[in-house]
Design a protein around this motif. Structure first.
Motif, PDB file in Angstrom:
ATOM      1  N   MET A 193      56.385  42.298  42.658  1.00  0.00           N
ATOM      2  CA  MET A 193      55.130  42.840  43.092  1.00  0.00           C
ATOM      3  C   MET A 193      54.020  41.837  42.775  1.00  0.00           C
ATOM      4  SD  MET A 193      53.729  46.485  42.041  1.00  0.00           S
ATOM      5  CE  MET A 193      52.283  47.142  42.678  1.00  0.00           C
ATOM      6  N   GLN A 194      53.121  41.662  43.729  1.00  0.00           N
ATOM      7  CA  GLN A 194      52.043  40.702  43.540  1.00  0.00           C
ATOM      8  C   GLN A 194      50.801  41.391  43.024  1.00  0.00           C
ATOM      9  OE1 GLN A 194      51.448  38.812  47.282  1.00  0.00           O
ATOM     10  NE2 GLN A 194      53.246  37.530  47.119  1.00  0.00           N
ATOM     11  N   GLU A 195      50.098  40.685  42.155  1.00  0.00           N
ATOM     12  CA  GLU A 195      48.870  41.219  41.609  1.00  0.00           C
ATOM     13  C   GLU A 195      47.702  40.366  42.072  1.00  0.00           C
ATOM     14  OE1 GLU A 195      49.017  41.519  37.410  1.00  0.00           O
ATOM     15  OE2 GLU A 195      50.823  42.732  37.406  1.00  0.00           O
ATOM     16  N   ALA A 196      46.563  40.998  42.263  1.00  0.00           N
ATOM     17  CA  ALA A 196      45.352  40.271  42.608  1.00  0.00           C
ATOM     18  C   ALA A 196      44.770  39.679  41.340  1.00  0.00           C
ATOM     19  CB  ALA A 196      44.347  41.207  43.255  1.00  0.00           C
ATOM     20  N   SER A 197      44.435  38.413  41.441  1.00  0.00           N
ATOM     21  CA  SER A 197      43.875  37.768  40.260  1.00  0.00           C
ATOM     22  C   SER A 197      42.509  37.197  40.590  1.00  0.00           C
ATOM     23  CB  SER A 197      44.804  36.664  39.768  1.00  0.00           C
ATOM     24  OG  SER A 197      44.865  35.635  40.731  1.00  0.00           O
ATOM     25  N   LEU A 198      41.742  36.940  39.562  1.00  0.00           N
ATOM     26  CA  LEU A 198      40.408  36.391  39.731  1.00  0.00           C
ATOM     27  C   LEU A 198      40.479  34.972  40.283  1.00  0.00           C
ATOM     28  CD1 LEU A 198      37.406  36.918  39.322  1.00  0.00           C
ATOM     29  CD2 LEU A 198      37.623  35.932  37.048  1.00  0.00           C
ATOM     30  N   VAL A 199      41.471  34.216  39.888  1.00  0.00           N
ATOM     31  CA  VAL A 199      41.620  32.840  40.367  1.00  0.00           C
ATOM     32  C   VAL A 199      41.920  32.838  41.866  1.00  0.00           C
ATOM     33  CG1 VAL A 199      42.973  30.723  40.135  1.00  0.00           C
ATOM     34  CG2 VAL A 199      42.423  32.064  38.109  1.00  0.00           C
ATOM     35  N   GLY A 200      42.744  33.732  42.327  1.00  0.00           N
ATOM     36  CA  GLY A 200      43.062  33.825  43.752  1.00  0.00           C
ATOM     37  C   GLY A 200      41.860  34.247  44.576  1.00  0.00           C
ATOM     38  N   LEU A 201      41.064  35.170  44.029  1.00  0.00           N
ATOM     39  CA  LEU A 201      39.855  35.612  44.723  1.00  0.00           C
ATOM     40  C   LEU A 201      38.848  34.476  44.849  1.00  0.00           C
ATOM     41  CD1 LEU A 201      38.166  37.957  45.907  1.00  0.00           C
ATOM     42  CD2 LEU A 201      37.293  38.316  43.583  1.00  0.00           C
ATOM     43  N   VAL A 202      38.620  33.747  43.759  1.00  0.00           N
ATOM     44  CA  VAL A 202      37.679  32.624  43.792  1.00  0.00           C
ATOM     45  C   VAL A 202      38.182  31.545  44.735  1.00  0.00           C
ATOM     46  CG1 VAL A 202      36.664  30.775  42.386  1.00  0.00           C
ATOM     47  CG2 VAL A 202      36.781  33.098  41.477  1.00  0.00           C
ATOM     48  N   ARG A 203      39.465  31.290  44.729  1.00  0.00           N
ATOM     49  CA  ARG A 203      40.056  30.279  45.621  1.00  0.00           C
ATOM     50  C   ARG A 203      39.853  30.669  47.092  1.00  0.00           C
ATOM     51  NH1 ARG A 203      46.351  29.286  46.305  1.00  0.00           N
ATOM     52  NH2 ARG A 203      46.242  27.595  47.809  1.00  0.00           N
ATOM     53  N   THR A 204      40.057  31.943  47.414  1.00  0.00           N
ATOM     54  CA  THR A 204      39.875  32.433  48.780  1.00  0.00           C
ATOM     55  C   THR A 204      38.419  32.322  49.207  1.00  0.00           C
ATOM     56  OG1 THR A 204      41.698  33.982  48.451  1.00  0.00           O
ATOM     57  CG2 THR A 204      40.233  34.393  50.309  1.00  0.00           C
ATOM     58  N   ILE A 205      37.491  32.692  48.332  1.00  0.00           N
ATOM     59  CA  ILE A 205      36.069  32.591  48.653  1.00  0.00           C
ATOM     60  C   ILE A 205      35.673  31.135  48.867  1.00  0.00           C
ATOM     61  CG2 ILE A 205      33.745  32.936  47.721  1.00  0.00           C
ATOM     62  CD1 ILE A 205      34.793  35.508  46.444  1.00  0.00           C
ATOM     63  N   LEU A 206      36.174  30.222  48.038  1.00  0.00           N
ATOM     64  CA  LEU A 206      35.859  28.797  48.201  1.00  0.00           C
ATOM     65  C   LEU A 206      36.419  28.241  49.507  1.00  0.00           C
ATOM     66  CD1 LEU A 206      36.300  27.391  44.582  1.00  0.00           C
ATOM     67  CD2 LEU A 206      34.179  27.698  45.871  1.00  0.00           C
TER      68      LEU A 206
END
Length: 92
Positions: A1-14
């Motif tokens: 199962m995949q979890e949403a992480s802060l690093v992934g969110l920031v990477r997507t926004i960038l």
């Protein structure tokens, strides 16, 4: 199962911001060139149907005579009376 992480969110926004500003910069540089190309093509299409011989000597053309003596064939129809006009007043 995949979890949403802060690093992934920031990477997507960038990535989204990089694509947005990259396209904005590309259109700023190459936009006028693309616009000139399309305007030139539209101008060529607009004047493609015109014959330059028609504009060179208007007296030699036999299509310049217009018939202005022709009576209009359509006549106006009389308007039928619709009814009586009633003026309504507003009540406060």
């Amino acid at each position: 199962m995949q979890e949403a992480s802060l690093v992934g969110l920031v990477r997507t926004i960038l990535i989204i911001l990089f694509i947005y500003f990259g396209l904005k910069l590309i259109f700023k540089w190459f936009g006028p060139l693309i616009l000139k190309y399309f305007m030139r093509k539209m101008g060529e299409k607009a004047f493609k149907g015109f014959n330059p011989q028609d504009f060179s000597n208007p007296n030699s053309s036999h299509n310049n005579k217009k018939n202005i003596d022709k009576d209009p064939e359509t006549k106006r129809k009389e308007k039928k009376p619709v009814g009586e006009y009633i003026d309504y007043e507003e009540i406060d």
